[in-house]
Design a protein around this motif. Sequence first.
Motif, PDB file in Angstrom:
ATOM      1  N   LYS A  99       0.843  -1.185   0.000  1.00 13.24           N
ATOM      2  CA  LYS A  99       0.000   0.000   0.000  1.00 13.24           C
ATOM      3  C   LYS A  99       0.881   1.237   0.000  1.00 13.24           C
ATOM      4  O   LYS A  99       1.770   1.378   0.837  1.00 13.24           O
ATOM      5  CB  LYS A  99      -0.914   0.011   1.230  1.00 13.24           C
ATOM      6  CG  LYS A  99      -1.772   1.249   1.348  1.00 13.24           C
ATOM      7  CD  LYS A  99      -2.842   1.315   0.260  1.00 13.24           C
ATOM      8  CE  LYS A  99      -3.564   2.652   0.271  1.00 13.24           C
ATOM      9  NZ  LYS A  99      -4.519   2.765  -0.849  1.00 13.24           N
ATOM     10  N   SER A 100       0.640   2.107  -0.974  1.00 16.15           N
ATOM     11  CA  SER A 100       1.396   3.356  -1.044  1.00 16.15           C
ATOM     12  C   SER A 100       0.429   4.524  -1.025  1.00 16.15           C
ATOM     13  O   SER A 100      -0.674   4.438  -1.552  1.00 16.15           O
ATOM     14  CB  SER A 100       2.201   3.422  -2.347  1.00 16.15           C
ATOM     15  OG  SER A 100       3.054   2.310  -2.437  1.00 16.15           O
ATOM     16  N   PHE A 101       0.848   5.604  -0.378  1.00 17.91           N
ATOM     17  CA  PHE A 101       0.128   6.864  -0.490  1.00 17.91           C
ATOM     18  C   PHE A 101       1.023   7.805  -1.270  1.00 17.91           C
ATOM     19  O   PHE A 101       2.095   8.186  -0.790  1.00 17.91           O
ATOM     20  CB  PHE A 101      -0.181   7.448   0.888  1.00 17.91           C
ATOM     21  CG  PHE A 101      -1.136   6.599   1.688  1.00 17.91           C
ATOM     22  CD1 PHE A 101      -2.486   6.577   1.384  1.00 17.91           C
ATOM     23  CD2 PHE A 101      -0.668   5.804   2.728  1.00 17.91           C
ATOM     24  CE1 PHE A 101      -3.366   5.792   2.111  1.00 17.91           C
ATOM     25  CE2 PHE A 101      -1.547   5.017   3.466  1.00 17.91           C
ATOM     26  CZ  PHE A 101      -2.904   5.015   3.147  1.00 17.91           C
ATOM     27  N   LYS A 102       0.599   8.148  -2.474  1.00 14.29           N
ATOM     28  CA  LYS A 102       1.434   8.924  -3.386  1.00 14.29           C
ATOM     29  C   LYS A 102       2.806   8.229  -3.500  1.00 14.29           C
ATOM     30  O   LYS A 102       2.873   7.118  -3.967  1.00 14.29           O
ATOM     31  CB  LYS A 102       1.561  10.377  -2.917  1.00 14.29           C
ATOM     32  CG  LYS A 102       0.193  11.053  -2.859  1.00 14.29           C
ATOM     33  CD  LYS A 102       0.237  12.503  -3.293  1.00 14.29           C
ATOM     34  CE  LYS A 102      -1.170  13.042  -3.486  1.00 14.29           C
ATOM     35  NZ  LYS A 102      -1.623  13.864  -2.356  1.00 14.29           N
ATOM     36  N   ASP A 103       3.860   8.878  -3.030  1.00 11.70           N
ATOM     37  CA  ASP A 103       5.175   8.269  -3.223  1.00 11.70           C
ATOM     38  C   ASP A 103       5.659   7.465  -2.007  1.00 11.70           C
ATOM     39  O   ASP A 103       6.715   6.861  -2.041  1.00 11.70           O
ATOM     40  CB  ASP A 103       6.220   9.359  -3.540  1.00 11.70           C
ATOM     41  CG  ASP A 103       5.928  10.015  -4.874  1.00 11.70           C
ATOM     42  OD1 ASP A 103       5.313   9.330  -5.716  1.00 11.70           O
ATOM     43  OD2 ASP A 103       6.300  11.189  -5.056  1.00 11.70           O
ATOM     44  N   THR A 104       4.855   7.507  -0.947  1.00  8.31           N
ATOM     45  CA  THR A 104       5.300   6.852   0.273  1.00  8.31           C
ATOM     46  C   THR A 104       4.766   5.429   0.344  1.00  8.31           C
ATOM     47  O   THR A 104       3.549   5.212   0.316  1.00  8.31           O
ATOM     48  CB  THR A 104       4.783   7.627   1.505  1.00  8.31           C
ATOM     49  OG1 THR A 104       4.901   9.007   1.253  1.00  8.31           O
ATOM     50  CG2 THR A 104       5.557   7.228   2.745  1.00  8.31           C
ATOM     51  N   LYS A 105       5.669   4.487   0.452  1.00  9.82           N
ATOM     52  CA  LYS A 105       5.244   3.098   0.574  1.00  9.82           C
ATOM     53  C   LYS A 105       5.024   2.800   2.054  1.00  9.82           C
ATOM     54  O   LYS A 105       5.944   2.890   2.855  1.00  9.82           O
ATOM     55  CB  LYS A 105       6.307   2.179  -0.017  1.00  9.82           C
ATOM     56  CG  LYS A 105       5.766   0.796  -0.298  1.00  9.82           C
ATOM     57  CD  LYS A 105       6.573   0.093  -1.384  1.00  9.82           C
ATOM     58  CE  LYS A 105       5.769  -1.046  -1.973  1.00  9.82           C
ATOM     59  NZ  LYS A 105       6.546  -1.877  -2.884  1.00  9.82           N
ATOM     60  N   VAL A 106       3.773   2.470   2.407  1.00 10.81           N
ATOM     61  CA  VAL A 106       3.447   2.260   3.815  1.00 10.81           C
ATOM     62  C   VAL A 106       3.466   0.770   4.156  1.00 10.81           C
ATOM     63  O   VAL A 106       3.913   0.384   5.228  1.00 10.81           O
ATOM     64  CB  VAL A 106       2.067   2.872   4.144  1.00 10.81           C
ATOM     65  CG1 VAL A 106       1.724   2.653   5.605  1.00 10.81           C
ATOM     66  CG2 VAL A 106       2.061   4.355   3.818  1.00 10.81           C
ATOM     67  N   LEU A 107       2.960  -0.041   3.245  1.00 11.54           N
ATOM     68  CA  LEU A 107       2.996  -1.487   3.465  1.00 11.54           C
ATOM     69  C   LEU A 107       3.786  -2.126   2.336  1.00 11.54           C
ATOM     70  O   LEU A 107       3.645  -1.758   1.174  1.00 11.54           O
ATOM     71  CB  LEU A 107       1.579  -2.058   3.493  1.00 11.54           C
ATOM     72  CG  LEU A 107       0.677  -1.573   4.632  1.00 11.54           C
ATOM     73  CD1 LEU A 107      -0.694  -2.225   4.523  1.00 11.54           C
ATOM     74  CD2 LEU A 107       1.294  -1.865   5.992  1.00 11.54           C
ATOM     75  N   ASN A 108       4.580  -3.104   2.708  1.00 10.46           N
ATOM     76  CA  ASN A 108       5.523  -3.645   1.755  1.00 10.46           C
ATOM     77  C   ASN A 108       5.525  -5.175   1.798  1.00 10.46           C
ATOM     78  O   ASN A 108       6.164  -5.785   2.645  1.00 10.46           O
ATOM     79  CB  ASN A 108       6.920  -3.095   2.111  1.00 10.46           C
ATOM     80  CG  ASN A 108       7.891  -3.277   0.985  1.00 10.46           C
ATOM     81  OD1 ASN A 108       7.561  -3.922  -0.023  1.00 10.46           O
ATOM     82  ND2 ASN A 108       9.082  -2.737   1.145  1.00 10.46           N
TER      83      ASN A 108
END
Lengths: 238, 215
Positions: A9-18
């Motif tokens: 899960k990413s918000f814009k350019d930030t990957k939160v879940l990997n």
Amino acid sequence: MIKVTKLDKSFKDTKVLNGISTEIVKGEVVAVIGPSGSGKSTFLRCLNGLEIPTAGEVKVSEVPISNKSLNEIRVKTGMVFQHFHLFPHLTVIDNLTFAPIHVKGIDKHEAESQALELLESVGLSDKKGAYPNHLSGGQKQRVAIARALAMKPEIMLFDEPTSALDPEMVKEVLDVMKKLTHTGMTMVVVTHEMGFAREVADKILFLDHGSIVEEALPSKFFSKPETLRAQDFLHKVL
Amino acid sequence: MSDILPSIPFIIKGIGVTLQFVIVSGILGFLIGVLLALAKLGKKSISKVLADAYTSFFRGTPLILQLVYVYFVIPQVTPWDITAFAAGVIAFSLNSAAYVSEIIRAGIQAVDKGQFEAAKALNVPYRTMMRKIILPQAIKYILPALMNEYITLLKESAVVSVIGAMDIMRRAQIVSADTFNYLGPLTVALVIYFLMVRILTFFGAKLEQRMSFSD
């Protein structure tokens, strides 16, 4: 009951879940712990489609979550939020009966008698006519739990349910949750309450930087964490 | 001053005319405004663009010109021989809707995001969520601004006098022209408008009080 496969899960350019993969079986109580910003809440919100995965798959009772299956998924899941999110313009009992009446089409009298039973079980029968803003934090959260249960979910998701509470109110909420574990409810709890996780959970998911770093039994996790990051985290919080 | 006394009832009769404009346009403007607000908040980008264009057009041109435009252009390009009342109601409600839609949009966006999430998590359908959960809370933010809008509408309704509607303003001007006395009739009109606004403000404050029952 819940199967998560390579969830990103990413918000814009930030990957939160990997690349999260895990499985939660029926009746299991899972505590999700980890440092703040590790993606715990986002992970939980992916389980009822409040967030739609960027990649990977979340299946609830064999149904993959997508924009089309949201209704089907949300009927099966109840959610409790850190900040309660009770409906402030409705009384306690109306908070509990709102979704049963307006979503399931249950008759008002029946919805109310079910709601009263639930209020009884969370110890708030006397507050049925009160507005949420007149309740303490602990009372609000117990109402919120009852509201979610009123929809008879198969899975309950808790997003830091005691983090916004004054210390003396934490116990009353945890007690309600403990009681719920005895009913065989499948529960996923994002929490900072290590005592609760250790005592009640069947499994610990330790998240850091958007990945599951450790997945273990509580007895093992709290006494002999395998990874350095978990050791470091426990050292800080315990 | 005494020479205009017999004309005062004539001016006062304009209250009914002014109220008709304000009430009908207020209601229509509100309904159109709600629809526009929902379009602005919705997911469809076409309706969003259209609603925004609508708002910027009606906020970006003078009300008096919109009014005159409706009154003179409609009879020119259609067979409809429009009355001053109809033209006034059309212009005022379309204009007011633009402002109302912004007020409602802002009010809805002021409701805690968690309320939307709680409703979603409970599987509440969008329409039910908006009607039963979000709007009843947004109304607290909306009401004060909406009262302002209706006060503005009440005062600005005086421009219908330019197309000959017999409202308070127009009647005061007629009496002035007849008697060559401006001080009297125009002062009477001032006092009437002022009292009407005070009354509206009073009821608005009462309504706001009643809305705060759950605080």
